[in-house]
Scaffold this motif. Structure first.
Motif, PDB file in Angstrom:
ATOM      1  N   ASP A  99       0.812  -1.228   0.000  1.00 23.06           N
ATOM      2  CA  ASP A  99       0.000   0.000   0.000  1.00 23.06           C
ATOM      3  C   ASP A  99       0.839   1.269   0.000  1.00 23.06           C
ATOM      4  O   ASP A  99       0.360   2.333  -0.390  1.00 23.06           O
ATOM      5  N   GLY A 100       2.057   1.160   0.527  1.00 19.57           N
ATOM      6  CA  GLY A 100       2.923   2.335   0.581  1.00 19.57           C
ATOM      7  C   GLY A 100       2.698   3.229   1.785  1.00 19.57           C
ATOM      8  O   GLY A 100       3.384   4.234   1.954  1.00 19.57           O
ATOM      9  N   VAL A 101       1.733   2.882   2.623  1.00 15.04           N
ATOM     10  CA  VAL A 101       1.458   3.688   3.823  1.00 15.04           C
ATOM     11  C   VAL A 101       0.773   2.807   4.866  1.00 15.04           C
ATOM     12  O   VAL A 101      -0.015   1.924   4.525  1.00 15.04           O
ATOM     13  N   ALA A 102       1.103   3.023   6.145  1.00  9.33           N
ATOM     14  CA  ALA A 102       0.411   2.346   7.240  1.00  9.33           C
ATOM     15  C   ALA A 102      -0.710   3.254   7.728  1.00  9.33           C
ATOM     16  O   ALA A 102      -0.479   4.430   8.034  1.00  9.33           O
ATOM     17  N   ARG A 103      -1.919   2.720   7.780  1.00 15.80           N
ATOM     18  CA  ARG A 103      -3.077   3.524   8.204  1.00 15.80           C
ATOM     19  C   ARG A 103      -3.379   3.375   9.691  1.00 15.80           C
ATOM     20  O   ARG A 103      -4.193   4.115  10.230  1.00 15.80           O
ATOM     21  N   TYR A 104      -2.734   2.390  10.317  1.00 21.25           N
ATOM     22  CA  TYR A 104      -2.971   2.152  11.741  1.00 21.25           C
ATOM     23  C   TYR A 104      -1.637   1.903  12.423  1.00 21.25           C
ATOM     24  O   TYR A 104      -0.683   1.434  11.805  1.00 21.25           O
ATOM     25  N   ARG A 105      -1.576   2.199  13.715  1.00 22.35           N
ATOM     26  CA  ARG A 105      -0.361   1.968  14.481  1.00 22.35           C
ATOM     27  C   ARG A 105      -0.385   0.571  15.098  1.00 22.35           C
ATOM     28  O   ARG A 105      -1.421  -0.097  15.112  1.00 22.35           O
ATOM     29  N   GLU A 106       0.738   0.154  15.603  1.00 26.84           N
ATOM     30  CA  GLU A 106       0.819  -1.125  16.306  1.00 26.84           C
ATOM     31  C   GLU A 106       0.495  -0.901  17.785  1.00 26.84           C
ATOM     32  O   GLU A 106       0.842   0.131  18.355  1.00 26.84           O
ATOM     33  N   PHE A 107      -0.171  -1.864  18.405  1.00 29.64           N
ATOM     34  CA  PHE A 107      -0.546  -1.740  19.813  1.00 29.64           C
ATOM     35  C   PHE A 107      -0.722  -3.140  20.399  1.00 29.64           C
ATOM     36  O   PHE A 107      -0.817  -4.133  19.673  1.00 29.64           O
TER      37      PHE A 107
END
Length: 365
Positions: A329-337
């Protein structure tokens, strides 16, 4: 004669704290919905506000046959566009589904004191909880629903601690469904164009919970809701509806069955199970799959039951978009948690559409 609740506190004590639930309220002889259950105008569900649509069920018996690829496409397309689909030939015997509905009615037909032993602070097991509404202490208006929630750890624990009225059929439902759930998760992850180890697939559905929901017949169904607007927290949910209906899904993008913003009723199909995408799968897929916003209306004529299985990663799991999907996608829309943090946020607030996802969204997305 129906009891007189002089203030909201006494009703709250009766319904929530004393474990009488909505059913106890109805059985007391009320003739109209109490003020505490009257929803704001914009949250009410009128039949004409939703389109009733019988989603063509997906036949899972065609997987691994000559039509395998077509069925995989149907599953992925439904998860991308609506977040809901119905399946038949799913491996769960139809007779078991009927027994489940009977068991749910049997459990909720018991006197209040028999159910109240499973209330949060007194339940003999931390894995079994009887309650009403979703987050009664936080809600502006209560939801017209009672439930029993049974977290699965192992078969022996379930048979020892789940309510005797429903434990055997609920456990069989879970055990018969989980192979199908795993297959669906495997298919959906595969359609993202990534490879994930089997152990990770298992981790995505590492916790399982069976709920039985009871929606008593309501004197003013136009004023209240069975469940308010929300998305599910987990990976996939399996839902058994009875024949009464009342499940509405918000359409997120134009499809043949409805336009963006419409509320579409998922009409019950005998022998079918409803599958819906949860927030966790939306996050793992970096937004490719949709955790559908949904809600439930009440009815004045019959009490309704539904039995969902929620599959969720274990609370200690780290969750975020799959790295290979982010690369595509070229971008992360959500963070890791850590999932426990997401759970604390989810269960610590009243239902409010898909607002729960804001916890994981990146500002730049």
């Amino acid at each position: 004669m129906a009891p007189s609740f002089k203030d909201g506190k006494s009703l709250f004590e009766f319904v929530v704290r004393d474990g009488n639930g909505v059913k106890g309220l109805v059985d007391s002889g009320i003739s109209k919905v109490p003020d505490q259950y009257i929803q704001p105008q914009q949250e009410r569900i009128e039949n004409q506000n939703g389109i009733s649509h019988e989603l063509p069920p997906i036949d899972l018996s065609k997987l691994d046959g000559p039509n395998h690829d077509q069925v995989v496409e149907e599953i992925a397309s439904a998860a991308e566009k609506l977040g809901f689909f119905q399946v038949v030939n799913h491996g769960v015997p139809v007779e078991l589904l009927e027994s489940l509905k009977d068991a749910a009615h049997k459990f909720f037909a018991q006197p209040p004191e028999k159910k109240a032993i499973y209330c949060k602070d007194v339940s003999p097991s931390p894995n079994v909880k009887y309650g009403t509404s979703f987050a009664p202490e936080k809600e502006r208006a209560l939801e017209w629903k009672d439930y029993i929630s049974m977290m699965y750890t192992n078969d022996a624990d379930a048979l020892n601690h789940w309510p005797k009225e429903c434990k055997e059929v609920a456990l069989e439902f879970l055990n018969k469904s989980i192979k199908m759930v795993r297959k669906l998760v495997e298919i959906l992850i595969g359609k993202l164009g990534v490879t994930v180890e089997d152990s990770r697939i298992d981790a995505f559905i590492g916790s399982k919970m069976v709920n039985m929901n009871f929606y008593p017949a309501c004197p003013n169904p136009d004023l209240t809701v069975g469940v308010g607007r929300h998305s599910d927290m987990g990976t996939l949910t399996v839902l058994l509806q009875d024949g009464i209906g009342g499940l509405y899904v918000k359409v997120e993008e134009d499809i043949d069955a409805g336009k963006k913003g419409d509320w579409m009723e998922i009409s019950p199909i005998p022998g079918a199970l409803v599958i819906n995408v949860g927030d966790t799968l939306q996050i793992l897929s970096n937004g490719r799959y949709k955790s559908a916003e949904h809600r439930v209306r009440t009815t004045s004529t019959q009490s309704r039951v539904s039995i969902p299985i929620f599959t969720i990663p274990k609370p200690t799991e780290k969750i975020g978009p799959l790295p290979q999907v982010v690369e595509i996608d070229g971008v992360a829309r959500y963070r890791e948690f850590v999932l426990q943090d997401y759970m604390n946020n989810f269960f610590g607030n009243a239902h409010d559409g898909k607002k729960s996802l804001d916890f994981a969204k990146l500002d730049s997305a």
